[in-house]
Write a protein that holds these residues in place. Structure first.
Motif, short mmCIF file in Angstrom:
data_model
loop_
_atom_site.label_atom_id
_atom_site.label_comp_id
_atom_site.label_asym_id
_atom_site.label_seq_id
_atom_site.Cartn_x
_atom_site.Cartn_y
_atom_site.Cartn_z
N PRO A 86 6.86 -5.36 -2.98
CA PRO A 86 7.56 -4.40 -3.84
C PRO A 86 8.84 -3.85 -3.24
O PRO A 86 9.48 -2.98 -3.82
N VAL A 87 9.22 -4.33 -2.06
CA VAL A 87 10.45 -3.91 -1.39
C VAL A 87 11.24 -5.15 -0.99
O VAL A 87 10.67 -6.25 -0.93
N PRO A 88 12.53 -5.04 -0.70
CA PRO A 88 13.30 -6.21 -0.25
C PRO A 88 12.64 -6.86 0.96
O PRO A 88 12.22 -6.17 1.90
N SER A 89 12.55 -8.19 0.93
CA SER A 89 11.81 -8.89 1.98
C SER A 89 12.52 -10.18 2.38
O SER A 89 13.00 -10.92 1.53
N THR A 90 12.57 -10.41 3.68
CA THR A 90 13.19 -11.61 4.23
C THR A 90 12.21 -12.32 5.14
O THR A 90 11.61 -11.70 6.02
N ALA A 91 12.04 -13.62 4.94
CA ALA A 91 11.18 -14.43 5.80
C ALA A 91 12.05 -15.31 6.69
O ALA A 91 12.87 -16.08 6.19
N ILE A 92 11.86 -15.18 7.99
CA ILE A 92 12.56 -16.03 8.96
C ILE A 92 11.55 -17.07 9.45
O ILE A 92 10.45 -16.70 9.88
N PHE A 93 11.91 -18.34 9.38
CA PHE A 93 10.95 -19.39 9.69
C PHE A 93 11.65 -20.56 10.37
O PHE A 93 12.88 -20.68 10.33
N SER A 94 10.84 -21.44 10.98
CA SER A 94 11.36 -22.63 11.64
C SER A 94 10.54 -23.83 11.22
O SER A 94 9.30 -23.79 11.23
N LYS A 95 11.20 -24.91 10.88
CA LYS A 95 10.49 -26.15 10.56
C LYS A 95 9.92 -26.81 11.81
O LYS A 95 9.12 -27.74 11.70
N GLU A 96 10.30 -26.32 12.98
CA GLU A 96 9.75 -26.82 14.24
C GLU A 96 8.61 -25.95 14.75
O GLU A 96 8.17 -26.09 15.89
N ASP A 97 8.11 -25.05 13.91
CA ASP A 97 6.99 -24.17 14.25
C ASP A 97 5.78 -25.02 14.61
O ASP A 97 5.35 -25.88 13.83
N GLY A 98 5.19 -24.78 15.78
CA GLY A 98 4.03 -25.56 16.20
C GLY A 98 2.71 -24.88 15.95
O GLY A 98 1.66 -25.42 16.32
N VAL A 99 2.72 -23.71 15.34
CA VAL A 99 1.48 -22.98 15.08
C VAL A 99 1.20 -22.88 13.59
O VAL A 99 0.08 -23.14 13.13
N ARG A 133 0.82 -1.22 0.00
CA ARG A 133 0.00 0.00 0.00
C ARG A 133 0.85 1.26 0.00
O ARG A 133 0.48 2.26 -0.59
N ARG A 134 1.99 1.22 0.71
CA ARG A 134 2.85 2.41 0.80
C ARG A 134 4.31 2.05 0.55
O ARG A 134 5.16 2.23 1.42
N PRO A 135 4.65 1.55 -0.62
CA PRO A 135 6.04 1.16 -0.89
C PRO A 135 7.01 2.34 -0.81
O PRO A 135 8.21 2.14 -0.59
N ASP A 136 6.50 3.53 -0.99
CA ASP A 136 7.36 4.72 -0.93
C ASP A 136 7.87 4.99 0.48
O ASP A 136 8.90 5.67 0.65
N LEU A 137 7.18 4.44 1.48
CA LEU A 137 7.56 4.71 2.87
C LEU A 137 8.23 3.52 3.55
O LEU A 137 8.61 3.61 4.71
N VAL A 138 8.35 2.39 2.83
CA VAL A 138 8.88 1.17 3.45
C VAL A 138 10.25 0.84 2.86
O VAL A 138 10.42 0.77 1.65
N ARG A 139 11.22 0.62 3.73
CA ARG A 139 12.59 0.32 3.33
C ARG A 139 12.78 -1.18 3.06
O ARG A 139 13.39 -1.56 2.06
N GLN A 140 12.28 -2.03 3.94
CA GLN A 140 12.33 -3.47 3.74
C GLN A 140 11.34 -4.12 4.70
O GLN A 140 10.84 -3.49 5.64
#
Length: 264
Positions: free
Chosen positions: A183-196, A130-137
């Protein structure tokens, strides 16, 4: 990850779900031992970081993460929207969250990095659209960003407490949009042991400006897990406009941060 794979993903096992509290407490308890390593994480440049809490939690759940970011040299902000009850908190069109981002920009004059935990990560990605102009990552922590939203152990509670049904008009459109990289650089941190949340649904689509960082840990402990904190600091420390994937070279990093699932 292709839709025909994520759509068939099952929620995490009962064992993982039931052991979430114990595992999260262990991760929190490891903070003092990891303090020297966390102190060596890359320092920030002072730019604003907005931290969004997970489903049914408040800013209190992200207080340790925000204190850490402040110590690392960032201008860390809480979301100030109370308990995260989906549209009840951010508005039907996300207008309250957009207003919060606008407020931070008015205060700082800088683009803001977004760190979202679980449901907060989903909101962070949508906010960046919605606001890519204001988001860095954008950095998400265990967020079900793609695939079937019922591949979690919390979707029924989500519908009950938010009043937002997954078969409501517009949900399909949002799901299709979420399959595309932000639309901006994005990193997903995840765990294969996630219980939710099913970990397969927490992975960013492969793109020149996306990355995935797998860690070992629980869902409820992601915001207090030292390995996660270090990775968040590493991602945020990059110069604006000079984003690159997470560096996994070296034996220690390869042990702590397994393969991302991407080719790099």
């Amino acid at each position: 990850m292709p839709n025909n794979q994520t759509d068939r993903v099952a929620p995490p096992s009962l064992f993982l779900a039931l052991t979430e509290p114990m595992r999260a407490l262990m991760e929190l308890g490891s903070i003092p031992m990891a303090a020297p390593i966390l102190a060596s994480a890359p320092r920030g440049d002072g730019h604003p970081v907005l931290v969004l809490p997970g489903f049914i939690t408040t800013d209190r759940s992200t207080s340790l993460l925000r204190r850490f970011l402040t110590r690392m040299g960032y201008d860390a902000h809480s979301w100030n929207l109370g308990r995260n009850l989906g549209p009840k908190a951010i508005g039907l069109e996300g207008e309250h969250l957009i207003a919060r981002l606008d407020e931070i920009h008015a205060l700082t004059g800088q683009r803001t990095s977004l760190v979202g935990w679980s449901l907060g990560g989903m909101m962070a990605r949508q906010l960046s659209r919605r606001r890519p102009d204001l988001v860095r990552q954008v950095i998400t922590l265990g967020s079900p960003i793609v695939g079937d939203p019922r591949a979690t152990n919390a979707w029924r509670a989500y519908q009950r407490f938010t009043g937002h049904r997954l078969d409501d008009p517009g949900v399909d459109e949002q799901l299709r949009e979420s399959e595309l990289p932000p639309p901006v650089p994005s990193t997903a941190i995840f765990s294969k042991e996630d219980g939710v949340v099913a970990w397969q649904n927490c992975i960013e689509p492969e793109d020149a400006f996306t990355d995935n960082i797998r860690v070992y840990g629980s869902h409820c402990g992601l915001g207090v897990n030292p390995v996660v904190l270090y990775a968040v600091a590493d991602r945020l420390a990059q110069e604006d406009g000079s984003w690159k994937p997470f560096d996994r070279t070296g034996l220690m990093r390869q042990c702590v941060y397994p393969s991302s699932g991407h080719s790099h």
